[in-house]
Design an enzyme around this catalytic site. Structure first.
Site, PDB file in Angstrom:
ATOM      1  N   LYS A   1       0.822  -1.188   0.000  1.00 31.36           N
ATOM      2  CA  LYS A   1       0.000   0.000   0.000  1.00 31.36           C
ATOM      3  C   LYS A   1       0.866   1.251   0.000  1.00 31.36           C
ATOM      4  O   LYS A   1       0.416   2.334  -0.370  1.00 31.36           O
ATOM      5  CB  LYS A   1      -0.889   0.017   1.263  1.00 31.36           C
ATOM      6  CG  LYS A   1      -1.794  -1.175   1.384  1.00 31.36           C
ATOM      7  CD  LYS A   1      -2.516  -1.146   2.729  1.00 31.36           C
ATOM      8  CE  LYS A   1      -3.233  -2.454   2.959  1.00 31.36           C
ATOM      9  NZ  LYS A   1      -3.637  -2.588   4.373  1.00 31.36           N
ATOM     10  N   GLY A   2       2.096   1.103   0.447  1.00 34.12           N
ATOM     11  CA  GLY A   2       2.951   2.263   0.726  1.00 34.12           C
ATOM     12  C   GLY A   2       3.181   3.222  -0.426  1.00 34.12           C
ATOM     13  O   GLY A   2       3.398   4.397  -0.212  1.00 34.12           O
TER      14      GLY A   2
ATOM     15  N   GLU B   1       7.936   2.723  -5.611  1.00 36.42           N
ATOM     16  CA  GLU B   1       7.973   2.158  -4.262  1.00 36.42           C
ATOM     17  C   GLU B   1       8.116   3.269  -3.236  1.00 36.42           C
ATOM     18  O   GLU B   1       8.706   4.318  -3.524  1.00 36.42           O
ATOM     19  CB  GLU B   1       9.203   1.244  -4.131  1.00 36.42           C
ATOM     20  CG  GLU B   1       8.912  -0.239  -4.129  1.00 36.42           C
ATOM     21  CD  GLU B   1       8.459  -0.780  -2.779  1.00 36.42           C
ATOM     22  OE1 GLU B   1       7.615  -0.142  -2.108  1.00 36.42           O
ATOM     23  OE2 GLU B   1       8.919  -1.861  -2.420  1.00 36.42           O
ATOM     24  N   ASP B   2       7.613   3.022  -2.044  1.00 39.42           N
ATOM     25  CA  ASP B   2       7.765   3.998  -0.970  1.00 39.42           C
ATOM     26  C   ASP B   2       9.204   4.065  -0.469  1.00 39.42           C
ATOM     27  O   ASP B   2       9.785   5.132  -0.361  1.00 39.42           O
ATOM     28  CB  ASP B   2       6.795   3.692   0.181  1.00 39.42           C
ATOM     29  CG  ASP B   2       6.847   2.232   0.650  1.00 39.42           C
ATOM     30  OD1 ASP B   2       7.635   1.434   0.102  1.00 39.42           O
ATOM     31  OD2 ASP B   2       6.086   1.885   1.575  1.00 39.42           O
TER      32      ASP B   2
ATOM     33  N   ASP C   1      14.699  -0.705   1.705  1.00 36.73           N
ATOM     34  CA  ASP C   1      15.337  -0.932   2.998  1.00 36.73           C
ATOM     35  C   ASP C   1      16.422  -1.997   2.791  1.00 36.73           C
ATOM     36  O   ASP C   1      17.513  -1.685   2.330  1.00 36.73           O
ATOM     37  CB  ASP C   1      14.224  -1.357   3.954  1.00 36.73           C
ATOM     38  CG  ASP C   1      14.655  -1.478   5.394  1.00 36.73           C
ATOM     39  OD1 ASP C   1      15.499  -0.701   5.835  1.00 36.73           O
ATOM     40  OD2 ASP C   1      14.136  -2.371   6.100  1.00 36.73           O
TER      41      ASP C   1
ATOM     42  N   LYS D   1      17.230   3.618   2.401  1.00 33.82           N
ATOM     43  CA  LYS D   1      18.067   3.494   3.603  1.00 33.82           C
ATOM     44  C   LYS D   1      19.258   2.610   3.240  1.00 33.82           C
ATOM     45  O   LYS D   1      19.252   1.410   3.482  1.00 33.82           O
ATOM     46  CB  LYS D   1      17.271   2.801   4.724  1.00 33.82           C
ATOM     47  CG  LYS D   1      16.173   3.624   5.339  1.00 33.82           C
ATOM     48  CD  LYS D   1      15.709   3.012   6.657  1.00 33.82           C
ATOM     49  CE  LYS D   1      14.359   2.386   6.543  1.00 33.82           C
ATOM     50  NZ  LYS D   1      13.808   1.900   7.816  1.00 33.82           N
TER      51      LYS D   1
ATOM     52  N   PHE E   1      13.120   4.167  11.619  1.00 31.06           N
ATOM     53  CA  PHE E   1      11.835   3.658  11.162  1.00 31.06           C
ATOM     54  C   PHE E   1      10.938   4.873  10.947  1.00 31.06           C
ATOM     55  O   PHE E   1      10.674   5.642  11.861  1.00 31.06           O
ATOM     56  CB  PHE E   1      11.202   2.688  12.160  1.00 31.06           C
ATOM     57  CG  PHE E   1      10.050   1.963  11.538  1.00 31.06           C
ATOM     58  CD1 PHE E   1      10.259   0.807  10.789  1.00 31.06           C
ATOM     59  CD2 PHE E   1       8.757   2.463  11.644  1.00 31.06           C
ATOM     60  CE1 PHE E   1       9.196   0.163  10.158  1.00 31.06           C
ATOM     61  CE2 PHE E   1       7.689   1.829  11.018  1.00 31.06           C
ATOM     62  CZ  PHE E   1       7.912   0.672  10.281  1.00 31.06           C
ATOM     63  N   VAL E   2      10.513   5.039   9.719  1.00 34.22           N
ATOM     64  CA  VAL E   2       9.757   6.245   9.393  1.00 34.22           C
ATOM     65  C   VAL E   2       8.316   5.911   9.007  1.00 34.22           C
ATOM     66  O   VAL E   2       8.024   4.813   8.535  1.00 34.22           O
ATOM     67  CB  VAL E   2      10.427   7.049   8.253  1.00 34.22           C
ATOM     68  CG1 VAL E   2      11.702   7.711   8.734  1.00 34.22           C
ATOM     69  CG2 VAL E   2      10.706   6.177   7.031  1.00 34.22           C
TER      70      VAL E   2
ATOM     71  N   ASP F   1       3.524   3.095   6.882  1.00 38.03           N
ATOM     72  CA  ASP F   1       2.745   2.851   8.099  1.00 38.03           C
ATOM     73  C   ASP F   1       3.565   2.250   9.228  1.00 38.03           C
ATOM     74  O   ASP F   1       4.650   1.703   9.029  1.00 38.03           O
ATOM     75  CB  ASP F   1       1.608   1.873   7.798  1.00 38.03           C
ATOM     76  CG  ASP F   1       2.124   0.435   7.655  1.00 38.03           C
ATOM     77  OD1 ASP F   1       3.071   0.222   6.879  1.00 38.03           O
ATOM     78  OD2 ASP F   1       1.588  -0.456   8.331  1.00 38.03           O
TER      79      ASP F   1
ATOM     80  N   ARG G   1      -0.344   6.383   7.574  1.00 41.06           N
ATOM     81  CA  ARG G   1      -0.109   6.476   6.131  1.00 41.06           C
ATOM     82  C   ARG G   1      -0.570   7.823   5.574  1.00 41.06           C
ATOM     83  O   ARG G   1      -0.111   8.268   4.541  1.00 41.06           O
ATOM     84  CB  ARG G   1      -0.884   5.372   5.385  1.00 41.06           C
ATOM     85  CG  ARG G   1      -0.389   3.966   5.646  1.00 41.06           C
ATOM     86  CD  ARG G   1      -1.023   3.023   4.629  1.00 41.06           C
ATOM     87  NE  ARG G   1      -0.900   1.622   4.998  1.00 41.06           N
ATOM     88  CZ  ARG G   1       0.152   0.849   4.732  1.00 41.06           C
ATOM     89  NH1 ARG G   1       1.194   1.362   4.105  1.00 41.06           N
ATOM     90  NH2 ARG G   1       0.174  -0.414   5.084  1.00 41.06           N
TER      91      ARG G   1
HETATM   92  P1  IMP Z   1      12.838  -4.319   2.010  1.00 39.03           P
HETATM   93  O1  IMP Z   1      12.422  -5.560   1.297  1.00 39.03           O
HETATM   94  O2  IMP Z   1      13.586  -4.646   3.288  1.00 39.03           O
HETATM   95  O3  IMP Z   1      13.606  -3.333   1.163  1.00 39.03           O
HETATM   96  O4  IMP Z   1      11.531  -3.657   2.550  1.00 39.03           O
HETATM   97  C1  IMP Z   1      10.750  -2.804   1.851  1.00 39.03           C
HETATM   98  C2  IMP Z   1       9.413  -2.633   2.536  1.00 39.03           C
HETATM   99  O5  IMP Z   1       9.516  -2.646   3.966  1.00 39.03           O
HETATM  100  C3  IMP Z   1       8.852  -1.283   2.179  1.00 39.03           C
HETATM  101  O6  IMP Z   1       8.128  -1.326   0.981  1.00 39.03           O
HETATM  102  C4  IMP Z   1       8.015  -0.963   3.395  1.00 39.03           C
HETATM  103  O7  IMP Z   1       6.733  -1.524   3.251  1.00 39.03           O
HETATM  104  C5  IMP Z   1       8.714  -1.639   4.554  1.00 39.03           C
HETATM  105  N1  IMP Z   1       9.581  -0.696   5.295  1.00 39.03           N
HETATM  106  C6  IMP Z   1      10.930  -0.661   5.315  1.00 39.03           C
HETATM  107  N2  IMP Z   1      11.383   0.347   6.081  1.00 39.03           N
HETATM  108  C7  IMP Z   1      10.288   0.975   6.562  1.00 39.03           C
HETATM  109  C8  IMP Z   1      10.103   2.132   7.426  1.00 39.03           C
HETATM  110  O8  IMP Z   1      11.039   2.798   7.912  1.00 39.03           O
HETATM  111  N3  IMP Z   1       8.816   2.463   7.687  1.00 39.03           N
HETATM  112  C9  IMP Z   1       7.743   1.793   7.186  1.00 39.03           C
HETATM  113  N4  IMP Z   1       7.877   0.722   6.374  1.00 39.03           N
HETATM  114  C10 IMP Z   1       9.141   0.315   6.072  1.00 39.03           C
END
Ligand code: IMP
Length: 175
Positions: free
Chosen positions: A39-40, A95-96, A99, A127, A148-149, A155, A161
């Site tokens: 949803k992000g 993408e939002d 990470d 990040k 963590f944002v 969310d 959100r």
């Molecule tokens: P990744 O697979 O670890 O890169 O994770 C990506 C997903 O984790 C993002 O699309 C978010 O939904 C969630 N996520 C990662 N960091 C944060 C954060 O700081 N706040 C909220 N959601 C996060």
């Protein structure tokens, strides 16, 4: 306390410059197909498309990660797939946040397998210190430290959100 990391104005200004950057990178007249990750990514997509003058189409995908917060295998499940084919289209994944990079890495792989003309990725936030897999992100709004944002689509337990800015979550509440 609501600790704002990136203000609404900063986000909007950055999105305008990202849109200009994106439009310069594609041949004039070519249509761009934006694929937002739910949803992000919904708010970023909504603001981005409103400042783009290129012809755009859009579609949505929902994913869930296995093993989040543990030693994730990078396995991602598709909860909602796209409605239309990507064949011969210029695709931009919207993408939002990136990470660890695992979700995006998987998504790029499955979308590349669908014979698009090009696939690029736009993330509002990155990040880099958290990255466990190398993943290419062509357009990054802001690079942030390991916080963590929440807000602007992101969310914590489905909340926050709707905030128009990005805030640092403190103690899981206090926003
Ligand atoms: P990744 O697979 O670890 O890169 O994770 C990506 C997903 O984790 C993002 O699309 C978010 O939904 C969630 N996520 C990662 N960091 C944060 C954060 O700081 N706040 C909220 N959601 C996060």
């Amino acid at each position: 306390m609501n600790k704002i990391l990136i203000s609404e104005q900063e986000i909007q200004d950055r999105i305008r410059s990202l849109a200009a950057e994106i439009e310069q990178d594609y041949p004039k007249g070519d249509e761009i197909h934006l694929v937002a990750v739910l949803k992000g990514g919904f708010m970023f997509l909504a603001d981005l498309v409103r400042v783009m003058s290129t012809g755009v189409t859009m579609d949505f995908m929902a994913l869930s990660s296995y093993g989040k917060g543990t030693t994730s295998s990078g396995q991602v499940r598709v909860l909602k797939d796209l409605d239309s084919s990507l064949e011969n289209r210029h695709v931009i994944i919207v993408e939002d946040i990136v990470d660890t990079g695992l979700t995006l890495h998987y998504l790029q792989d499955i979308l590349r397998a669908r014979a698009p003309k090009t696939v690029r990725t736009a993330c509002l936030l990155s990040k880099p210190s958290r990255r466990t897999v190398a993943v290419q992100v062509d357009y990054i709004g802001f690079t942030i430290d390991d916080h963590f944002v929440v807000g602007y689509g992101l969310d914590y337990a489905e909340k926050y959100r709707n905030l128009p800015h990005i805030a640092i979550l403190e103690n899981g509440q206090n926003l």
